[in-house]
Scaffold this motif. Structure first.
Motif, PDB file in Angstrom:
ATOM      1  N   LEU A 151       0.857  -1.181   0.000  1.00  0.00           N
ATOM      2  CA  LEU A 151       0.000   0.000   0.000  1.00  0.00           C
ATOM      3  C   LEU A 151       0.891   1.227   0.000  1.00  0.00           C
ATOM      4  N   LEU A 152       0.731   2.061  -1.023  1.00  0.00           N
ATOM      5  CA  LEU A 152       1.581   3.233  -1.205  1.00  0.00           C
ATOM      6  C   LEU A 152       0.776   4.497  -0.910  1.00  0.00           C
ATOM      7  N   LEU A 153       1.244   5.295   0.060  1.00  0.00           N
ATOM      8  CA  LEU A 153       0.510   6.472   0.516  1.00  0.00           C
ATOM      9  C   LEU A 153       1.376   7.719   0.380  1.00  0.00           C
ATOM     10  N   ASP A 154       0.857   8.725  -0.291  1.00  0.00           N
ATOM     11  CA  ASP A 154       1.584   9.979  -0.473  1.00  0.00           C
ATOM     12  C   ASP A 154       0.983  11.041   0.444  1.00  0.00           C
ATOM     13  N   GLU A 155       1.753  11.444   1.464  1.00  0.00           N
ATOM     14  CA  GLU A 155       1.312  12.457   2.433  1.00  0.00           C
ATOM     15  C   GLU A 155      -0.085  12.138   2.977  1.00  0.00           C
ATOM     16  N   PRO A 156      -0.254  10.982   3.615  1.00  0.00           N
ATOM     17  CA  PRO A 156      -1.606  10.543   4.012  1.00  0.00           C
ATOM     18  C   PRO A 156      -2.274  11.381   5.087  1.00  0.00           C
ATOM     19  N   THR A 157      -1.516  12.164   5.850  1.00  0.00           N
ATOM     20  CA  THR A 157      -2.137  12.979   6.910  1.00  0.00           C
ATOM     21  C   THR A 157      -2.133  14.467   6.585  1.00  0.00           C
ATOM     22  N   ASN A 158      -1.814  14.815   5.352  1.00  0.00           N
ATOM     23  CA  ASN A 158      -1.727  16.219   4.963  1.00  0.00           C
ATOM     24  C   ASN A 158      -3.077  16.917   5.147  1.00  0.00           C
ATOM     25  N   GLY A 159      -3.082  18.020   5.892  1.00  0.00           N
ATOM     26  CA  GLY A 159      -4.280  18.821   6.061  1.00  0.00           C
ATOM     27  C   GLY A 159      -5.235  18.349   7.140  1.00  0.00           C
ATOM     28  N   LEU A 160      -4.920  17.238   7.810  1.00  0.00           N
ATOM     29  CA  LEU A 160      -5.819  16.710   8.824  1.00  0.00           C
ATOM     30  C   LEU A 160      -5.588  17.373  10.175  1.00  0.00           C
ATOM     31  N   ASP A 161      -6.637  17.370  11.002  1.00  0.00           N
ATOM     32  CA  ASP A 161      -6.492  17.880  12.364  1.00  0.00           C
ATOM     33  C   ASP A 161      -5.797  16.809  13.216  1.00  0.00           C
ATOM     34  N   PRO A 162      -5.395  17.149  14.448  1.00  0.00           N
ATOM     35  CA  PRO A 162      -4.641  16.179  15.262  1.00  0.00           C
ATOM     36  C   PRO A 162      -5.335  14.839  15.438  1.00  0.00           C
ATOM     37  N   GLN A 163      -6.663  14.840  15.631  1.00  0.00           N
ATOM     38  CA  GLN A 163      -7.374  13.568  15.788  1.00  0.00           C
ATOM     39  C   GLN A 163      -7.356  12.770  14.493  1.00  0.00           C
ATOM     40  N   GLY A 164      -7.532  13.469  13.363  1.00  0.00           N
ATOM     41  CA  GLY A 164      -7.487  12.802  12.062  1.00  0.00           C
ATOM     42  C   GLY A 164      -6.122  12.196  11.789  1.00  0.00           C
ATOM     43  N   ILE A 165      -5.067  12.929  12.161  1.00  0.00           N
ATOM     44  CA  ILE A 165      -3.706  12.423  11.991  1.00  0.00           C
ATOM     45  C   ILE A 165      -3.506  11.159  12.817  1.00  0.00           C
ATOM     46  N   ALA A 166      -3.946  11.201  14.086  1.00  0.00           N
ATOM     47  CA  ALA A 166      -3.797  10.040  14.966  1.00  0.00           C
ATOM     48  C   ALA A 166      -4.561   8.839  14.416  1.00  0.00           C
ATOM     49  N   ASP A 167      -5.775   9.075  13.897  1.00  0.00           N
ATOM     50  CA  ASP A 167      -6.594   7.979  13.359  1.00  0.00           C
ATOM     51  C   ASP A 167      -5.917   7.320  12.161  1.00  0.00           C
ATOM     52  N   VAL A 168      -5.383   8.131  11.247  1.00  0.00           N
ATOM     53  CA  VAL A 168      -4.755   7.580  10.048  1.00  0.00           C
ATOM     54  C   VAL A 168      -3.472   6.836  10.400  1.00  0.00           C
ATOM     55  N   ARG A 169      -2.695   7.376  11.331  1.00  0.00           N
ATOM     56  CA  ARG A 169      -1.467   6.694  11.731  1.00  0.00           C
ATOM     57  C   ARG A 169      -1.765   5.346  12.377  1.00  0.00           C
ATOM     58  N   THR A 170      -2.804   5.311  13.212  1.00  0.00           N
ATOM     59  CA  THR A 170      -3.211   4.044  13.836  1.00  0.00           C
ATOM     60  C   THR A 170      -3.658   3.055  12.771  1.00  0.00           C
ATOM     61  N   LEU A 171      -4.392   3.542  11.785  1.00  0.00           N
ATOM     62  CA  LEU A 171      -4.881   2.695  10.699  1.00  0.00           C
ATOM     63  C   LEU A 171      -3.713   2.114   9.893  1.00  0.00           C
ATOM     64  N   ILE A 172      -2.716   2.929   9.616  1.00  0.00           N
ATOM     65  CA  ILE A 172      -1.545   2.457   8.871  1.00  0.00           C
ATOM     66  C   ILE A 172      -0.864   1.309   9.610  1.00  0.00           C
ATOM     67  N   LYS A 173      -0.678   1.477  10.910  1.00  0.00           N
ATOM     68  CA  LYS A 173      -0.052   0.423  11.715  1.00  0.00           C
ATOM     69  C   LYS A 173      -0.913  -0.835  11.733  1.00  0.00           C
ATOM     70  N   ASP A 174      -2.222  -0.649  11.798  1.00  0.00           N
ATOM     71  CA  ASP A 174      -3.139  -1.779  11.826  1.00  0.00           C
ATOM     72  C   ASP A 174      -3.057  -2.580  10.533  1.00  0.00           C
ATOM     73  N   ILE A 175      -3.062  -1.880   9.398  1.00  0.00           N
ATOM     74  CA  ILE A 175      -2.962  -2.556   8.098  1.00  0.00           C
ATOM     75  C   ILE A 175      -1.629  -3.291   7.984  1.00  0.00           C
ATOM     76  N   ALA A 176      -0.564  -2.640   8.434  1.00  0.00           N
ATOM     77  CA  ALA A 176       0.761  -3.281   8.375  1.00  0.00           C
ATOM     78  C   ALA A 176       0.811  -4.536   9.242  1.00  0.00           C
ATOM     79  N   SER A 177       0.071  -4.533  10.356  1.00  0.00           N
ATOM     80  CA  SER A 177       0.067  -5.687  11.257  1.00  0.00           C
ATOM     81  C   SER A 177      -0.553  -6.914  10.603  1.00  0.00           C
TER      82      SER A 177
END
Length: 296
Positions: A151-177
């Protein structure tokens, strides 16, 4: 079995007199979260364009899954390169059905992937009603619905608020797991430090570092120290063998120790010279500082 999903060899892209990517080489191991870290204009987007077959390299080559590039290999790769594009008046479920049809994926996969990205309870809401973070998570769902190996992601948290950034980062780790390899392009140092296992640091199309993030962080051990008599502390510190660097830092001293030495040794050595420390703590240089030191 080849555990390298992407291998880039001396990849170069020139636009007339401009060199966008300059002799870039690195490998992405299966199961890693690989960060492409660099400021705007460092060559990240150009590199992504080449490995996805959108842009032809000037020189050099790359391999997906151990094979020279051909378009059919990209069936094993999911990618989000720009702002998510969905039909605004269709619901998430309906938009995902369109994506599933294009990717020839059974509709039964949609519910599971919407649950994974946390949108199952909002799947009947129109896309236009979604927040930026929800739109980004739906985009990840669309890229992941066919369960690509990468899965290739280009600037996946660009423009998001802090909660949105945290959600996407958690999701990335979950998918990688689940065993998916992630390639993440970002200019956010904090993102790479918190999410990625490996990284390449780019400046003006050139790799300054490539390898595990922990290796980028590894340096001689540093300590912050202070004493009631700072003048005496500094005088004694400068006489000790094993101290490789002394700097004034936040009304304390920042000292580096040679390999094999630690805080207990430092405390004992100063005590022998009648210096009693009031503060002693390990100092961990942030990835941001490492990065800035690299690109100077």
């Amino acid at each position: 079995m080849n555990d390298v999903v992407l291998e880039i060899n001396a990849l170069t892209k020139k636009y007339q007199s401009t060199v966008a990517v300059n002799g870039l080489s690195f490998k992405v191991q299966k199961g890693s979260i690989f960060g492409m870290l660099g400021p705007n204009g460092s060559g990240k987007t150009t590199t992504l364009g080449m490995i996805l077959g959108v842009t032809l390299p000037t020189t050099g080559n790359f391999k997906w899954f151990g094979k020279p590039f051909e378009a059919s290999l990209l069936r094993r790769v999911g990618a989000i390169l720009e702002t998510p594009n969905f039909y605004p008046y269709l619901s998430a479920q309906q938009n995902m059905e369109v994506v599933a049809k294009i990717k020839n994926v059974d509709h039964s996969a949609i519910q599971q992937v919407l649950e994974l990205v946390g949108l199952a309870t909002r799947k009947h809401d129109p896309f236009r009603a979604y927040s930026l973070g929800m739109k980004q998570r739906l985009a990840i769902a669309a890229a992941y619905v066919n369960r690509p190996e990468v899965l290739l992601l280009d600037e996946p948290t660009n423009g998001l608020d802090p909660q949105g950034i945290a959600d996407v980062r958690t999701l990335i780790k979950d998918i990688a797991s689940h065993g998916t390899t992630i390639i993440l392009a970002s200019h956010l140092l904090d993102e790479v430090e918190k999410v990625c296992t490996d990284a390449v640091v780019l400046k003006q199309g050139t790799a300054l570092f490539a390898g595990p993030v922990k290796n980028l962080m590894t340096q001689e051990m540093s300590y912050e120290i202070a004493a009631l008599d700072m003048a005496l502390l500094k005088k004694v510190i400068l006489t000790l063998e094993g101290i490789t660097l002394v700097n004034d830092f936040n009304k304390k001293l920042l000292v580096k120790l040679s390999d094999g030495l630690n805080g207990a040794w430092l405390n004992d050595a100063l005590h022998k010279h009648q210096v009693v420390l009031t503060h002693l703590s390990e100092y961990h240089k942030s990835l941001e500082k490492h990065f800035l030191d690299l690109i100077k």
